[in-house]
Design a protein around this motif. Structure first.
Motif, short mmCIF file in Angstrom:
data_model
loop_
_atom_site.label_atom_id
_atom_site.label_comp_id
_atom_site.label_asym_id
_atom_site.label_seq_id
_atom_site.Cartn_x
_atom_site.Cartn_y
_atom_site.Cartn_z
N ALA A 200 -4.91 2.87 11.63
CA ALA A 200 -6.35 2.95 11.36
C ALA A 200 -6.72 4.30 10.78
O ALA A 200 -7.42 4.39 9.77
N ARG A 201 -6.24 5.38 11.41
CA ARG A 201 -6.69 6.72 11.03
C ARG A 201 -6.02 7.25 9.78
O ARG A 201 -6.55 8.12 9.10
N ARG A 202 -4.81 6.78 9.48
CA ARG A 202 -4.07 7.35 8.35
C ARG A 202 -3.82 6.38 7.21
O ARG A 202 -3.43 6.78 6.12
N ALA A 203 -4.05 5.08 7.48
CA ALA A 203 -3.88 4.11 6.39
C ALA A 203 -5.14 3.29 6.17
O ALA A 203 -5.19 2.47 5.25
N GLY A 204 -6.16 3.49 7.02
CA GLY A 204 -7.39 2.71 6.89
C GLY A 204 -7.17 1.23 7.14
O GLY A 204 -7.86 0.38 6.60
N LEU B 173 0.83 -1.22 0.00
CA LEU B 173 0.00 0.00 0.00
C LEU B 173 0.86 1.26 0.00
O LEU B 173 1.80 1.37 0.78
N ALA C 88 -10.40 7.06 5.93
CA ALA C 88 -9.08 7.24 6.55
C ALA C 88 -7.97 6.97 5.53
O ALA C 88 -7.01 7.73 5.43
N ALA C 89 -8.11 5.88 4.78
CA ALA C 89 -7.08 5.54 3.80
C ALA C 89 -6.91 6.61 2.74
O ALA C 89 -5.81 6.89 2.27
N GLY D 74 -7.67 9.83 3.13
CA GLY D 74 -7.45 11.16 3.69
C GLY D 74 -8.70 12.01 3.75
O GLY D 74 -8.63 13.23 3.83
N PHE E 14 -12.98 3.40 7.59
CA PHE E 14 -11.62 3.00 7.23
C PHE E 14 -11.26 3.44 5.80
O PHE E 14 -10.13 3.85 5.54
N ALA F 254 -1.90 9.27 3.12
CA ALA F 254 -2.15 10.09 4.31
C ALA F 254 -1.11 9.83 5.40
O ALA F 254 -0.67 10.75 6.10
N PRO G 271 -6.69 4.50 -2.55
CA PRO G 271 -5.43 3.78 -2.32
C PRO G 271 -5.54 2.31 -1.91
O PRO G 271 -4.53 1.62 -1.89
N LEU G 272 -6.74 1.83 -1.56
CA LEU G 272 -6.87 0.43 -1.14
C LEU G 272 -7.34 -0.44 -2.30
O LEU G 272 -8.27 -0.06 -3.00
#
Lengths: 388, 388
Positions: free
Chosen positions: A316-320, A61, B125-126, B128, B122, A65, B52-53
């Motif tokens: 969790a908050r910045r990469a999901g 990934l 979050a990913a 942003g 989530f 963020a 991004p996911l």
């Protein structure tokens, strides 16, 4: 907008419409990317793969963020939580069971208190094998519940975890079962090294500067070392990355060994860390971890409970990404490594996120749980049971 | 054995060795199979995907042990638990957010008590973005914890779930946020229809006889119908599968409507079923569900709590798959459909397993949870907060 042309209402529901034609779906077959891609570098005879769950091929990934927040523009997260039982243990489970399916072995055993046991239980269920797991009396009921939910037998060994491991290995030898014990079966390293191949390919056939990975028993990090080493030996890469191994401050035997310092009692208290997945007092292949880190020019770092908790939250908050504390420890370790000047924020860094939290569907199935002292009891309890 | 040649011992650890050379790693780039494969059939402008996911491209599992036990030799499981937040909701979240990223919208909102909210939190979050979730006061703390763990705002609406949905939609209109509410945004259907394309491709460009899917608000089943319909309209298929929709006996408004029978109070008690993900009293697009099932020659079936519990267990023990009750309901529904003569065991049947259980990492972050009655309070609470 693709070939969208407008919309109609069908039974009260808006349906977008397109300029339909056969070319709107690609003609090639959708390719699945799994660890079997690297079968020429695995101990795998010719013939179709029989293991029924897709393993590996997990995403690398870009985490935009998180990069921004951490000031690390070339940071990547290798998301091993995308494996079937949400941890990197599934790679080793799959290769061990694939071997068993080809040899007609119907039972797999391991000692474990966590992800490896859950991976073994579900992997065996998928392949139609029986799983026999050995744990200590301290193993938590919700983990036992996950194992019995998948139909595994769970044997609790009063003499503790080391005795459970011995019993599992003895059982494998005595009964001809597959031995999936960490560090005991070289096949587990072979499977886990595929993470290195994937990272290298996903970066465009480029070796990262640094890979940060959790260290408990050691196979995850040692397998990375072996994988990158094999890329060099294949003539595909010219160097290996520096490997940074991460342990919790409360259980950091290998960090202390790396530093050449004697571990204090506070450094050897596995129950004191939330990162249970890496809280290992006597690493199965600790010497190999230290050897790998030394040869790579890497390091071992310890992280506080606060740093672990923060890492879970930031992922969790910045990469999901939902990770358990041990799974998130690589992010905490990166902070520690940057603070010590071991890693520069501008480098290409890959964090290995190894696992996420799991939810059991109910209590353990007590019909498949028993306290045992020796192999005779194991044999008696399993006698008469048809192989699943 | 691939090119294995023997083994050496490195720092006490057995390393298998191979006849190393560059040809041992395939030369092609490993392809990732995601829902963006079908972008020509999505409302997606040209240009790189920014979300991004990786989403979709989930496995269609052959489930050999389950086939044997169930006596269904052509049974397949579409494993949607392999999405980033372990449910099929991630497809819709991704397409809605992708649209927002291209339009520069920084907030997404939905009302939900479960998987859709977690997916939104989530996913945002990913990418942003900020996520603003509206729930009823009954929403369970562990679910709120999952949402706040990913940094989402969670607003509890005392007037109940319908009011929470209204408020979420009002907020989207008033503040220009992305509206991810089920049934409100046609883009959610567009995203979820990609499951049909994947199943068709994974079967070798063949339409199955039957697809069994859980039905709560309805988009999952209606999207399957639309997806298979589009394959026909593209000239790639000549028929659609029969769709069998599954509800819990304790909350089966659409089954009763399908049967033309009046629902009794015992048929409309969402709190009485463990399958909370499909316990919806007033389906957002119920008419569309009934219309789809009718046109396809399919049916609606109800399943008991015992059947749901059994389905969770059988998926774990015979497919190695950990599913929540709503996620496993398709397997229970297959049993019901076979019992009613709606499906023959010899047919090619695909079960859609939509989600697995989730573990929260701790309690809710109360700084991001508030009880609100109207938009003014929402605006006040968010005022001054920088977009995440």
């Amino acid at each position: 907008m693709g070939s969208m042309t407008g919309s109609v209402v069908v039974a009260g529901c808006e349906w977008l419409e397109y300029d339909y034609g056969p070319a709107l779906v690609p003609q090639d077959r959708p390719a699945s990317f799994t660890m079997w891609r690297y079968r020429d570098l695995l101990p795998l005879p010719d013939g179709p793969v029989r293991y029924p769950l897709p393993i590996g091929g997990t995403p690398l990934l870009p985490v935009p963020a998180l990069r921004q927040e951490a000031g690390t523009p070339r940071l990547w997260v290798k998301d091993e939580t995308r494996n079937p039982t949400t941890s990197n243990k599934d790679r080793a489970t799959a290769l061990v069971i694939e071997d068993g399916l080809r040899r007609g072995i119907d039972t797999i055993t391991t000692a474990s208190t966590g992800n490896a046991a859950v991976s073994t239980a579900f992997g065996a269920a998928a392949a139609g094998l029986r799983a026999v797991i050995f744990v200590s009396l301290e193993c938590r009921p919700e983990k036992i519940a996950m194992m019995t939910q998948a139909g595994a037998w769970v044997f609790q060994v009063p003499a503790g975890y080391a005795a459970a491991t011995d019993l599992s290995r003895d059982a494998a030898r005595a009964f001809g079962w597959l031995d999936r014990n960490t560090g005991a079966n070289p096949v587990t390293l072979e499977a886990k090294k595929t993470v290195a191949f994937e990272v290298w390919e996903q970066l465009g056939r480029v070796v990262p500067d640094v890979v940060v990975a959790p260290v408990g028993d050691g196979p995850t990090l040692v397998a990375l070392d072996k994988g990158f080493d094999e890329l060099v030996r294949c003539g595909l890469a010219t160097r290996r990355p520096r490997l940074v191994g991460v342990q919790a401050e409360h259980c950091q035997p290998l960090v202390r060994a790396w530093q050449g310092r004697t571990a204090a009692p506070a450094d050897l208290d596995p129950a004191a860390t939330a990162a249970d997945g890496i809280a290992v007092l006597r690493a199965a292949i600790g010497d190999a971890v230290l050897d790998a880190v030394r040869r790579d020019g890497g390091a071992m770092v310890a992280v506080s409970e606060t740093a672990l908790d923060d890492a879970v939250g930031v992922l969790a908050r910045r990469a999901g990404l939902s990770a358990e504390p041990a799974g998130a420890s690589a992010l905490a370790g990166l902070g520690s490594a940057v603070g010590q000047g071991l890693v520069d924020r501008s480098e290409t860094v890959v964090l290995l996120v190894t696992g996420r939290g799991k939810a059991a569907a109910g209590p353990p199935d007590q019909r498949r749980v028993a306290v045992v002292d020796g192999l005779d009891e194991v044999a008696q309890l399993l006698a008469g049971e048809e192989t699943r």
